[in-house]
Design a protein around this motif. Sequence first.
Motif, PDB file in Angstrom:
ATOM      1  N   THR C  17       0.726  -1.240  -0.114  1.00 35.79           N
ATOM      2  CA  THR C  17       0.039   0.171  -0.011  1.00 35.79           C
ATOM      3  C   THR C  17       0.829   1.344  -0.193  1.00 35.79           C
ATOM      4  N   ILE C  18       1.754   0.891   0.863  1.00 37.88           N
ATOM      5  CA  ILE C  18       2.747   2.417   0.785  1.00 37.88           C
ATOM      6  C   ILE C  18       3.473   2.413  -0.364  1.00 37.88           C
ATOM      7  N   ALA C  19       3.944   1.472  -0.986  1.00 38.64           N
ATOM      8  CA  ALA C  19       4.833   1.695  -2.413  1.00 38.64           C
ATOM      9  C   ALA C  19       3.663   2.388  -3.338  1.00 38.64           C
ATOM     10  N   ALA C  20       2.418   1.812  -3.387  1.00 36.72           N
ATOM     11  CA  ALA C  20       1.828   2.494  -4.262  1.00 36.72           C
ATOM     12  C   ALA C  20       1.295   3.932  -4.012  1.00 36.72           C
ATOM     13  N   THR C  21       1.373   4.255  -2.886  1.00 34.93           N
ATOM     14  CA  THR C  21       0.869   5.708  -2.746  1.00 34.93           C
ATOM     15  C   THR C  21       2.313   6.349  -2.988  1.00 34.93           C
ATOM     16  N   ALA C  22       3.379   6.039  -2.656  1.00 36.72           N
ATOM     17  CA  ALA C  22       4.616   6.545  -2.815  1.00 36.72           C
ATOM     18  C   ALA C  22       4.987   6.824  -4.502  1.00 36.72           C
ATOM     19  N   ALA C 191     -11.195  14.346   2.495  1.00 37.62           N
ATOM     20  CA  ALA C 191     -11.162  15.576   1.878  1.00 37.62           C
ATOM     21  C   ALA C 191     -12.617  15.960   1.465  1.00 37.62           C
ATOM     22  N   ALA C 192     -13.464  15.119   0.967  1.00 36.26           N
ATOM     23  CA  ALA C 192     -14.598  15.458   0.598  1.00 36.26           C
ATOM     24  C   ALA C 192     -15.468  15.638   1.809  1.00 36.26           C
ATOM     25  N   ARG C 193     -15.356  15.051   2.729  1.00 34.78           N
ATOM     26  CA  ARG C 193     -16.283  15.110   3.774  1.00 34.78           C
ATOM     27  C   ARG C 193     -16.025  16.522   4.566  1.00 34.78           C
ATOM     28  N   THR C 194     -14.833  16.979   4.727  1.00 38.63           N
ATOM     29  CA  THR C 194     -14.361  17.916   5.578  1.00 38.63           C
ATOM     30  C   THR C 194     -14.075  19.523   4.775  1.00 38.63           C
ATOM     31  N   GLY C 195     -14.170  19.153   3.504  1.00 35.20           N
ATOM     32  CA  GLY C 195     -13.765  20.547   2.889  1.00 35.20           C
ATOM     33  C   GLY C 195     -12.486  21.011   3.000  1.00 35.20           C
ATOM     34  N   ALA C 196     -11.809  20.363   4.008  1.00 32.95           N
ATOM     35  CA  ALA C 196     -10.225  20.935   4.149  1.00 32.95           C
ATOM     36  C   ALA C 196      -9.408  19.924   3.216  1.00 32.95           C
ATOM     37  N   PRO C 197      -8.049  20.488   3.147  1.00 32.81           N
ATOM     38  CA  PRO C 197      -7.053  19.760   2.291  1.00 32.81           C
ATOM     39  C   PRO C 197      -6.625  18.667   3.154  1.00 32.81           C
ATOM     40  N   VAL C 198      -6.452  17.564   2.570  1.00 29.10           N
ATOM     41  CA  VAL C 198      -5.923  16.261   3.492  1.00 29.10           C
ATOM     42  C   VAL C 198      -4.360  15.895   2.936  1.00 29.10           C
ATOM     43  N   VAL C 199      -3.693  15.785   3.854  1.00 31.82           N
ATOM     44  CA  VAL C 199      -2.380  15.381   3.370  1.00 31.82           C
ATOM     45  C   VAL C 199      -1.814  13.888   3.842  1.00 31.82           C
ATOM     46  N   ASP C 200      -1.400  13.274   3.141  1.00 34.55           N
ATOM     47  CA  ASP C 200      -0.927  11.741   3.509  1.00 34.55           C
ATOM     48  C   ASP C 200       0.745  11.803   3.495  1.00 34.55           C
ATOM     49  N   GLY C 201       1.229  11.230   4.645  1.00 34.27           N
ATOM     50  CA  GLY C 201       2.423  11.556   5.031  1.00 34.27           C
ATOM     51  C   GLY C 201       3.477  10.903   3.833  1.00 34.27           C
ATOM     52  N   VAL C 202       3.154  10.049   3.500  1.00 36.60           N
ATOM     53  CA  VAL C 202       4.041   9.059   2.501  1.00 36.60           C
ATOM     54  C   VAL C 202       4.308   9.767   1.197  1.00 36.60           C
ATOM     55  N   ALA C 203       2.976  10.502   0.689  1.00 38.41           N
ATOM     56  CA  ALA C 203       3.086  11.185  -0.366  1.00 38.41           C
ATOM     57  C   ALA C 203       3.873  12.693  -0.204  1.00 38.41           C
ATOM     58  N   ALA C 204       3.565  12.921   0.607  1.00 39.70           N
ATOM     59  CA  ALA C 204       4.112  14.392   1.173  1.00 39.70           C
ATOM     60  C   ALA C 204       5.935  14.193   1.091  1.00 39.70           C
ATOM     61  N   ALA C 205       6.335  13.012   1.921  1.00 41.96           N
ATOM     62  CA  ALA C 205       7.610  12.769   2.132  1.00 41.96           C
ATOM     63  C   ALA C 205       8.184  12.621   0.706  1.00 41.96           C
ATOM     64  N   VAL C 206       7.777  11.804  -0.112  1.00 43.90           N
ATOM     65  CA  VAL C 206       8.122  11.535  -1.354  1.00 43.90           C
ATOM     66  C   VAL C 206       8.697  12.816  -2.287  1.00 43.90           C
ATOM     67  N   THR C 207       7.584  13.588  -2.049  1.00 40.96           N
ATOM     68  CA  THR C 207       7.891  15.026  -2.622  1.00 40.96           C
ATOM     69  C   THR C 207       8.972  15.934  -1.858  1.00 40.96           C
ATOM     70  N   LEU C 208       9.203  15.767  -0.624  1.00 42.60           N
ATOM     71  CA  LEU C 208      10.083  16.500  -0.251  1.00 42.60           C
ATOM     72  C   LEU C 208      11.595  15.856  -0.235  1.00 42.60           C
ATOM     73  N   ALA C 209      11.526  14.444  -0.351  1.00 44.87           N
ATOM     74  CA  ALA C 209      12.679  13.918  -0.599  1.00 44.87           C
ATOM     75  C   ALA C 209      13.295  14.215  -2.182  1.00 44.87           C
ATOM     76  N   GLU C 210      12.235  14.070  -2.959  1.00 45.74           N
ATOM     77  CA  GLU C 210      12.629  14.347  -4.434  1.00 45.74           C
ATOM     78  C   GLU C 210      13.410  15.912  -4.820  1.00 45.74           C
TER      79      GLU C 210
END
Lengths: 240, 240, 240, 240, 240, 240
Positions: C17-22, C191-210
Amino acid sequence: MRILVVNVNTTESMTATIAATARAAASPGTEIVALTPSFGAESVEGSYESYVAAVAVMEAVRAYPEPYDAVVQAGYGEHGREGLQEVADSPVVDITEAAAMTAQLLGHRYSVVTTLDRTVPLIEDRLLLAGLAQRCASVRASGLAVLELESDPAAAVEAIAAQAELAVREDHAEVVVLGCGGMAGLAEAVAARTGAPVVDGVAAAVTLAEGLVRLGLTTSRVRTYARPRPKRFVGWPLPV
Amino acid sequence: MRILVVNVNTTESMTATIAATARAAASPGTEIVALTPSFGAESVEGSYESYVAAVAVMEAVRAYPEPYDAVVQAGYGEHGREGLQEVADSPVVDITEAAAMTAQLLGHRYSVVTTLDRTVPLIEDRLLLAGLAQRCASVRASGLAVLELESDPAAAVEAIAAQAELAVREDHAEVVVLGCGGMAGLAEAVAARTGAPVVDGVAAAVTLAEGLVRLGLTTSRVRTYARPRPKRFVGWPLPV
Amino acid sequence: MRILVVNVNTTESMTATIAATARAAASPGTEIVALTPSFGAESVEGSYESYVAAVAVMEAVRAYPEPYDAVVQAGYGEHGREGLQEVADSPVVDITEAAAMTAQLLGHRYSVVTTLDRTVPLIEDRLLLAGLAQRCASVRASGLAVLELESDPAAAVEAIAAQAELAVREDHAEVVVLGCGGMAGLAEAVAARTGAPVVDGVAAAVTLAEGLVRLGLTTSRVRTYARPRPKRFVGWPLPV
Amino acid sequence: MRILVVNVNTTESMTATIAATARAAASPGTEIVALTPSFGAESVEGSYESYVAAVAVMEAVRAYPEPYDAVVQAGYGEHGREGLQEVADSPVVDITEAAAMTAQLLGHRYSVVTTLDRTVPLIEDRLLLAGLAQRCASVRASGLAVLELESDPAAAVEAIAAQAELAVREDHAEVVVLGCGGMAGLAEAVAARTGAPVVDGVAAAVTLAEGLVRLGLTTSRVRTYARPRPKRFVGWPLPV
Amino acid sequence: MRILVVNVNTTESMTATIAATARAAASPGTEIVALTPSFGAESVEGSYESYVAAVAVMEAVRAYPEPYDAVVQAGYGEHGREGLQEVADSPVVDITEAAAMTAQLLGHRYSVVTTLDRTVPLIEDRLLLAGLAQRCASVRASGLAVLELESDPAAAVEAIAAQAELAVREDHAEVVVLGCGGMAGLAEAVAARTGAPVVDGVAAAVTLAEGLVRLGLTTSRVRTYARPRPKRFVGWPLPV
Amino acid sequence: MRILVVNVNTTESMTATIAATARAAASPGTEIVALTPSFGAESVEGSYESYVAAVAVMEAVRAYPEPYDAVVQAGYGEHGREGLQEVADSPVVDITEAAAMTAQLLGHRYSVVTTLDRTVPLIEDRLLLAGLAQRCASVRASGLAVLELESDPAAAVEAIAAQAELAVREDHAEVVVLGCGGMAGLAEAVAARTGAPVVDGVAAAVTLAEGLVRLGLTTSRVRTYARPRPKRFVGWPLPV
């Protein structure tokens, strides 16, 4: 002594309210000059409007042609005080900080009751920067827009007093700060409802400003608030 | 992807330097559009100039006629980011915060080396508000004015590297942040002198902005950065 | 560019799952290598398991035989990042910090929604150490165990969205962070339920690492994250 | 009453020193059992080694076959206390916190003098997490490696006392904490040099542990330090 | 070893309760001498009474004619500890701090349950000054006056346990501190109700004081708690 | 308007100095009544003396037979303000806080220059409790005892100005606070030496007190500073 009290928005009736509050708080012999900015929003309820107001207030003070002894920035939680300190010829008192300091002299913790929910974080940010957040129990929104304060004063008292009571009971506030320049006339009614002292920022700022003038103290020019360095500007200041 | 990189001052050569740094950091396929404000100071070294720059940057972005994916505010320690978040159609990244976040990923504490002593408290205030001050070991001034960075790059490297070395040795910094949009070209030389990673804010901001765009994330409209409410403005925005 | 994304537990389906998100977050040309530790718990929900995971992640990275450009530690609120920075040959990004930084770019305050109540203090501790707690409005537990996220995704969305809504309404969060490596797939629904941006850590970390790799920046070796000194070890590392 | 005092490194002579200090501090009737981990580094001077030590200490306690009343983790500034609290059958006292608490009872501010510069941030992090940083004036490095404390005690006293004097004079410390499990024997000499009370963590931890046992108090199982949930582990614990 | 345990109020039955708790916590061979001040209020529930108590406690200790090894100030959240440290010939332990430190050894966060609402801020102030506020989840009032604890113990247990349960459930406390010297006898009942460890300050202070004496440590005379300088006093101390 | 200005020590010449400063700062029509406590130390330079002074000041105010409008506690960094707020019939202003607030209106950071090194932590504690420590750059000691200020004013100016200059240059203070009630006459000379505004606490407190009276605001009785509850006292208050 002459104190410039500068509204942050361009609604003249709001300037008049602020001026009346300032005059009621001033000592005999203090002249209150109330200024309305020459540009900006009719009411300030967010950062975009607040930043425009910040420069509009600075330009209003810079353009004022007579000598003055102190400046009061009469917008609660707004930007600009640091820049105003650089350009004003006198001490500057922001009503956000004046009210917080005054409240801290009266009780262990204070709460601010403001207008819309969206302005709460702006006020929290200002108090944090000013070093006055530690004893702030909460900043609460009444849900009223700035201009509704004028259009329906009875509803305003009700909404503000309801939040003030919650601040005292649930957040352990002991003093209530009115978090909008236009709430000045409501202090007595809110105090009656909560049993807690209620501080209006404009009144508080005028007495603090008078005190600084009497003590002969003005803004330090040592570092942060030194006069702006000579610079070439493009398209600024605006032609009057 | 198109990223607007907005200089905070009106010196075109500075905009060019910033644009070059941004382009060097950008991924293939990212278009960097560098904007110079239409009004304001030739360099920003204090709060008055910074507040004018804040609104000038907002107006530059508002006036930009094409779609864009992200905005980078390219002034170190300047006002305005909160307002820009309200009016921009995309995520906004301030170089002050981008550099601090990047530095925090690389070492236990970081220091900022900036231009004049008088801008140190402005930077400290921005980091405090951003919630990024805890791991800041120090903000140090090189004593150089912003425009001197361009006129005498060798002296600039020397002055900045000297402070960076003190930051590492005396303040226990492990990463150095270049605290001025115009210092970008100096990173390599300073890194060589200190043995510590050196972060340039413009480059850091561009990569963070790209990341947000790739993740499909943009500014929350929930409260603080909601769109400005409809308002009547007087004399604003300025006629172009 | 090759990024190692290391699961903290030994459940292979979670690694997948993590790999797919990444991979979904990675730029074209970035190779994601997902690693499962060779020892440790099937899920990490407390400090004992987290400390074992910390060393298991380090050993997994140390044992990886090929070159790599960055490491992502894919466990939310877990121990070990500091040690990993010492032993990895590249920058290290922890998803806890990556998500918090990303959230801070998008709103005034963020909340984390995690799994069990007992992991809340672990996450709070990690954010405190990282210097990213100031703008955290709350860390809330959904009451779901880590492995329940996989077994009943619909219930997971419901439980997480309910806490996310409370975070926005009561804690004044403006951004929601998913506080578990295994929650990645749920971002859109929350995100659909709250109207707020939702951040996933794995995705965020991959972009920061890049971003770090693109900028040519890596871990400072100045002090805290210097390479381990040569030492005599007893019984360690484990024979593979 | 039986107290397990667990060294964090695998150097037996260090365990013996720690045991002697613990016994000197213990009340009559307290049995000190000193444990050396079965794996890990000969000395712990960085996060990688410290994380390995954390799990090695936990495994040593888990493997101990007899009943015990308290556990002392005898490494200054090391990881692992939270996990140990989950798995130990008794209260756990970390010498880092024990020394800080004891110092706070004796003076307004305390300083820690430790071994190498690189371990300073680890200690600062532990004190921050423990909520004991506010009254810490400084953490200073003597420049000595852990094992040098044993090999040249006279130089160790000199180096530590020199930093302790600076802590008192320049950092305004009023109490000195010896920031390494192996410094125990040096307290008297350092006190004589500085005129300030000197606290050794092992001795402090033993008395705190005894106090908890006498009061019948043990680790709360309410949330953070609840027993680990039943889990399937792979390859762990290590075969003894 | 002789420990002076000084009540802060002038109610002898309260002194007796405190003495009994202290003796139950003391090691064999420790003599507990319980002192009642010669002046002051029958119970201390506010700052005026607390300041009078502060000097009354100091005078009681100064007037004690025999040698002693430690002093315990047995009032929760009261003033005076700093002055007592200057004049006492031995280490001083305040029950407010002793209980907080002990609680911090047992759980991630602790709450204090005290008597009247008006004493809550006094306790918060003491914990802030002591550097022990970070891990305090809340200070809650039971609504009982100090002297009601004695007159109706069953109601006291009920009121305190109710607040303790709220502290654990809503404030995320994991340990409960009894915030009044007169609550000692109630620990067991409150622990049974909450499932959390319950710390009584008098018992905690006695064990900490014993520990300091065993370690041969006493108040630093380096700066803050140096002996008072020779001074001419008017009308003080009071004639006995 | 009548303001009671209460010296904290029993040296009448010091009371006279304070009274003169207060009168110089007061508005026309404000009557300054300077009180000397009937018991206590000739000068206050530590916590024991300060606690005695705290109750002596309260008793002096309680014994004052005429109506009054405000009370100024004229000792820098002393205890007692919270108790005085409970028993006084009017608002209370402590010079420590008044000076800090005034300084915060004038510059980004302020420093306090006080008498002996041992009083520095007392002042730091008072500022921390008052929520006014964040913008305090440093508290520095001149090394002069309180009574030396009177006996050798020239040396006093020299010693204080030297520390003030260090505060501005090294600690980045922009405003200097005179940290002793007896330093009032020295403000002008210190300002001339440093180029920074110099704030005297007595003068600042008088203007703040006047402002509160003009605004009709007094101490909140909501919780912390409610009137003392009716109590039986033993041996107190002292017979006059």
